[in-house]
Design an enzyme around this catalytic site. Structure first.
Site, PDB file in Angstrom:
ATOM      1  N   ASN A   1       1.236   3.112  11.067  1.00 42.66           N
ATOM      2  CA  ASN A   1       0.398   3.561  12.184  1.00 42.66           C
ATOM      3  C   ASN A   1       0.670   2.680  13.394  1.00 42.66           C
ATOM      4  O   ASN A   1       1.166   1.553  13.253  1.00 42.66           O
ATOM      5  CB  ASN A   1      -1.085   3.474  11.827  1.00 42.66           C
ATOM      6  CG  ASN A   1      -1.509   2.061  11.445  1.00 42.66           C
ATOM      7  OD1 ASN A   1      -1.235   1.591  10.331  1.00 42.66           O
ATOM      8  ND2 ASN A   1      -2.153   1.367  12.367  1.00 42.66           N
TER       9      ASN A   1
ATOM     10  N   HIS B   1      -4.770   7.500   5.980  1.00 44.28           N
ATOM     11  CA  HIS B   1      -3.598   7.809   6.808  1.00 44.28           C
ATOM     12  C   HIS B   1      -2.470   6.825   6.504  1.00 44.28           C
ATOM     13  O   HIS B   1      -1.296   7.221   6.413  1.00 44.28           O
ATOM     14  CB  HIS B   1      -3.983   7.746   8.281  1.00 44.28           C
ATOM     15  CG  HIS B   1      -2.829   7.921   9.224  1.00 44.28           C
ATOM     16  ND1 HIS B   1      -2.270   9.134   9.508  1.00 44.28           N
ATOM     17  CD2 HIS B   1      -2.101   6.999   9.941  1.00 44.28           C
ATOM     18  CE1 HIS B   1      -1.268   8.987  10.359  1.00 44.28           C
ATOM     19  NE2 HIS B   1      -1.152   7.699  10.626  1.00 44.28           N
TER      20      HIS B   1
ATOM     21  N   MET C   1      -2.292  -7.341   6.822  1.00 39.86           N
ATOM     22  CA  MET C   1      -3.290  -8.184   6.171  1.00 39.86           C
ATOM     23  C   MET C   1      -2.763  -8.821   4.888  1.00 39.86           C
ATOM     24  O   MET C   1      -3.539  -9.119   3.976  1.00 39.86           O
ATOM     25  CB  MET C   1      -4.545  -7.361   5.877  1.00 39.86           C
ATOM     26  CG  MET C   1      -5.117  -6.650   7.092  1.00 39.86           C
ATOM     27  SD  MET C   1      -6.433  -5.488   6.648  1.00 39.86           S
ATOM     28  CE  MET C   1      -6.629  -4.600   8.218  1.00 39.86           C
ATOM     29  N   SER C   2      -1.455  -9.011   4.804  1.00 36.32           N
ATOM     30  CA  SER C   2      -0.867  -9.562   3.578  1.00 36.32           C
ATOM     31  C   SER C   2       0.396 -10.356   3.921  1.00 36.32           C
ATOM     32  O   SER C   2       0.620 -10.724   5.065  1.00 36.32           O
ATOM     33  CB  SER C   2      -0.528  -8.424   2.597  1.00 36.32           C
ATOM     34  OG  SER C   2       0.534  -7.626   3.116  1.00 36.32           O
TER      35      SER C   2
ATOM     36  N   HIS D   1      -3.020   0.343  -4.554  1.00 40.56           N
ATOM     37  CA  HIS D   1      -2.522  -0.833  -5.260  1.00 40.56           C
ATOM     38  C   HIS D   1      -2.861  -0.672  -6.733  1.00 40.56           C
ATOM     39  O   HIS D   1      -3.994  -0.901  -7.157  1.00 40.56           O
ATOM     40  CB  HIS D   1      -3.154  -2.110  -4.694  1.00 40.56           C
ATOM     41  CG  HIS D   1      -2.741  -2.420  -3.294  1.00 40.56           C
ATOM     42  ND1 HIS D   1      -1.732  -3.323  -2.997  1.00 40.56           N
ATOM     43  CD2 HIS D   1      -3.179  -1.939  -2.108  1.00 40.56           C
ATOM     44  CE1 HIS D   1      -1.588  -3.382  -1.686  1.00 40.56           C
ATOM     45  NE2 HIS D   1      -2.450  -2.557  -1.120  1.00 40.56           N
TER      46      HIS D   1
ATOM     47  N   HIS E   1      -5.942  -9.307  -1.751  1.00 35.36           N
ATOM     48  CA  HIS E   1      -6.006  -9.746  -0.360  1.00 35.36           C
ATOM     49  C   HIS E   1      -7.173 -10.694  -0.142  1.00 35.36           C
ATOM     50  O   HIS E   1      -8.169 -10.664  -0.871  1.00 35.36           O
ATOM     51  CB  HIS E   1      -6.178  -8.535   0.580  1.00 35.36           C
ATOM     52  CG  HIS E   1      -5.180  -7.450   0.377  1.00 35.36           C
ATOM     53  ND1 HIS E   1      -5.264  -6.542  -0.667  1.00 35.36           N
ATOM     54  CD2 HIS E   1      -4.079  -7.103   1.090  1.00 35.36           C
ATOM     55  CE1 HIS E   1      -4.244  -5.696  -0.592  1.00 35.36           C
ATOM     56  NE2 HIS E   1      -3.514  -6.006   0.458  1.00 35.36           N
TER      57      HIS E   1
ATOM     58  N   SER F   1       0.817  -1.219   0.000  1.00 35.27           N
ATOM     59  CA  SER F   1       0.000   0.000   0.000  1.00 35.27           C
ATOM     60  C   SER F   1       0.850   1.268   0.000  1.00 35.27           C
ATOM     61  O   SER F   1       1.677   1.472   0.886  1.00 35.27           O
ATOM     62  CB  SER F   1      -0.906   0.024   1.232  1.00 35.27           C
ATOM     63  OG  SER F   1      -1.863  -0.988   1.175  1.00 35.27           O
TER      64      SER F   1
ATOM     65  N   ALA G   1       2.547  -2.344   4.114  1.00 37.23           N
ATOM     66  CA  ALA G   1       2.246  -1.347   5.134  1.00 37.23           C
ATOM     67  C   ALA G   1       1.681  -2.099   6.332  1.00 37.23           C
ATOM     68  O   ALA G   1       0.843  -2.986   6.164  1.00 37.23           O
ATOM     69  CB  ALA G   1       1.234  -0.335   4.611  1.00 37.23           C
TER      70      ALA G   1
ATOM     71  N   TYR H   1      -9.291 -10.380   2.158  1.00 35.86           N
ATOM     72  CA  TYR H   1     -10.480  -9.618   2.553  1.00 35.86           C
ATOM     73  C   TYR H   1     -11.249  -9.038   1.360  1.00 35.86           C
ATOM     74  O   TYR H   1     -12.375  -8.552   1.523  1.00 35.86           O
ATOM     75  CB  TYR H   1     -10.133  -8.503   3.543  1.00 35.86           C
ATOM     76  CG  TYR H   1      -9.190  -7.430   3.036  1.00 35.86           C
ATOM     77  CD1 TYR H   1      -9.597  -6.483   2.111  1.00 35.86           C
ATOM     78  CD2 TYR H   1      -7.892  -7.338   3.533  1.00 35.86           C
ATOM     79  CE1 TYR H   1      -8.748  -5.489   1.663  1.00 35.86           C
ATOM     80  CE2 TYR H   1      -7.027  -6.351   3.100  1.00 35.86           C
ATOM     81  CZ  TYR H   1      -7.457  -5.423   2.168  1.00 35.86           C
ATOM     82  OH  TYR H   1      -6.594  -4.450   1.732  1.00 35.86           O
ATOM     83  N   GLU H   2     -10.648  -9.096   0.163  1.00 34.83           N
ATOM     84  CA  GLU H   2     -11.380  -8.676  -1.024  1.00 34.83           C
ATOM     85  C   GLU H   2     -12.298  -9.780  -1.542  1.00 34.83           C
ATOM     86  O   GLU H   2     -13.017  -9.581  -2.522  1.00 34.83           O
ATOM     87  CB  GLU H   2     -10.399  -8.267  -2.129  1.00 34.83           C
ATOM     88  CG  GLU H   2      -9.548  -7.045  -1.788  1.00 34.83           C
ATOM     89  CD  GLU H   2      -8.537  -6.737  -2.871  1.00 34.83           C
ATOM     90  OE1 GLU H   2      -8.954  -6.244  -3.942  1.00 34.83           O
ATOM     91  OE2 GLU H   2      -7.339  -7.003  -2.661  1.00 34.83           O
TER      92      GLU H   2
END
Length: 283
Positions: free
Chosen positions: A235, A249, A211-212, A63, A85, A32, A115, A87-88
């Site tokens: 973050n 962010h 998440m990857s 992406h 991902h 990301s 990220a 989650y997609e």
């Protein structure tokens, strides 16, 4: 999994190789907000993911969804600008399609970037973390069903190649970029973690969460590629002081850190090319 999936990967690799000519030896997956690194490649050939057979296309901001192949540090390098991902709504075999494709077109070494949220308070937004190990908490594994006849039991005790990690540490010294290191926890997403989950991750030994990456690592190690991975901490995770949980962010912080990451990755590629024994092939 069926032979159709293997044939789809073969067909994608065949098309890509026809388009790019000479195969690459180093692959990069750009997470990301980090896709701009591909602009550093000389004489680039760019293929949109949608034009590669069976290649899934990301719908996530940050992406771009392209495979870019060009010259860097005297060798051929392939960059995936973005990834898909779980989650997609993709299955594990789709999530790792791009990583498997990099190996199939010739990449002997793959550098993964992402990220991530900092679980350890020592990892502040904008810092870089070398992944030395991971926790696969996604509930998925790309090897499930990949080999129909005989399941493969893959050793992941050195998933993040020790020699490549050493090269990354040396590259960070070369370019004066601070590189922390730690354990990455891969979760399903797309929701960010709760405070209780982050506390639990810390107790499990995680330093960062995202998440990857973990499924790609498993697939690449299974395929025989060597893996190195670097997280850009965008973050603090939930419950950690200063936490901001917002994808815009995340992209903003990643963009601010990309110059440091780009310098580090470019120097790492130079060192990897020397280690692989490549002679200069491109300008």
């Amino acid at each position: 999994m069926t032979d159709l999936d293997h044939r789809a990967l073969d067909a994608a690799a065949e098309l890509v190789l026809r388009q790019i000519g000479e195969p690459p030896t180093v692959g990069l997956v750009l997470g990301s907000g980090l896709g701009a690194f591909a602009e550093r490649l000389s004489h680039p050939v760019s293929l949109p993911s949608g034009e590669i057979p069976a290649m899934p296309v990301s719908r996530v901001p940050g992406h771009a969804g392209r495979l870019v192949v060009g010259g860097l540090a005297g060798a051929r390098v392939a960059c995936l600008q973005g990834r898909v991902h779980l989650y997609e709504g993709h299955g594990a075999e789709r999530v790792v399609f791009g990583a498997r494709l990099l190996e199939r077109i010739g990449c002997r070494v793959v550098v993964l970037t992402n990220a991530a949220g900092g679980v350890s308070p020592a990892l502040t937004p904008g810092s870089l973390m070398l992944i030395t190990d991971h926790l696969n908490l996604t509930g998925h594994n790309p090897l499930v069903g990949w080999y129909e006849d005989t399941p493969r039991f893959v050793d992941l005790s050195n998933a993040y190649d020790a020699e490549l990690c050493a090269e990354a540490r040396a590259a960070s010294v070369d370019v004066g970029v601070v590189l922390a290191e730690g354990i990455y926890a891969g979760l399903l997403g797309p929701s960010y973690e709760t405070k209780a989950e982050v506390r639990s991750l810390g107790r499990l030994g995680a330093d960062a969460v995202g998440m990857s990456t973990v499924l790609e690592t498993i697939a690449l190690v299974d395929a025989g590629a060597r893996v190195c991975a670097i997280s850009c901490i965008t973050n603090a995770a939930a419950g950690v002081p200063g936490a901001v949980l917002d994808h815009e962010h995340v992209q903003s912080v990643a963009a601010g850190a990309r110059d440091h990451l780009a310098r580090l990755v470019e120097r790492l590629v130079e060192r990897l090319v020397a280690q692989l024994g490549e002679s200069p092939k491109v300008d």
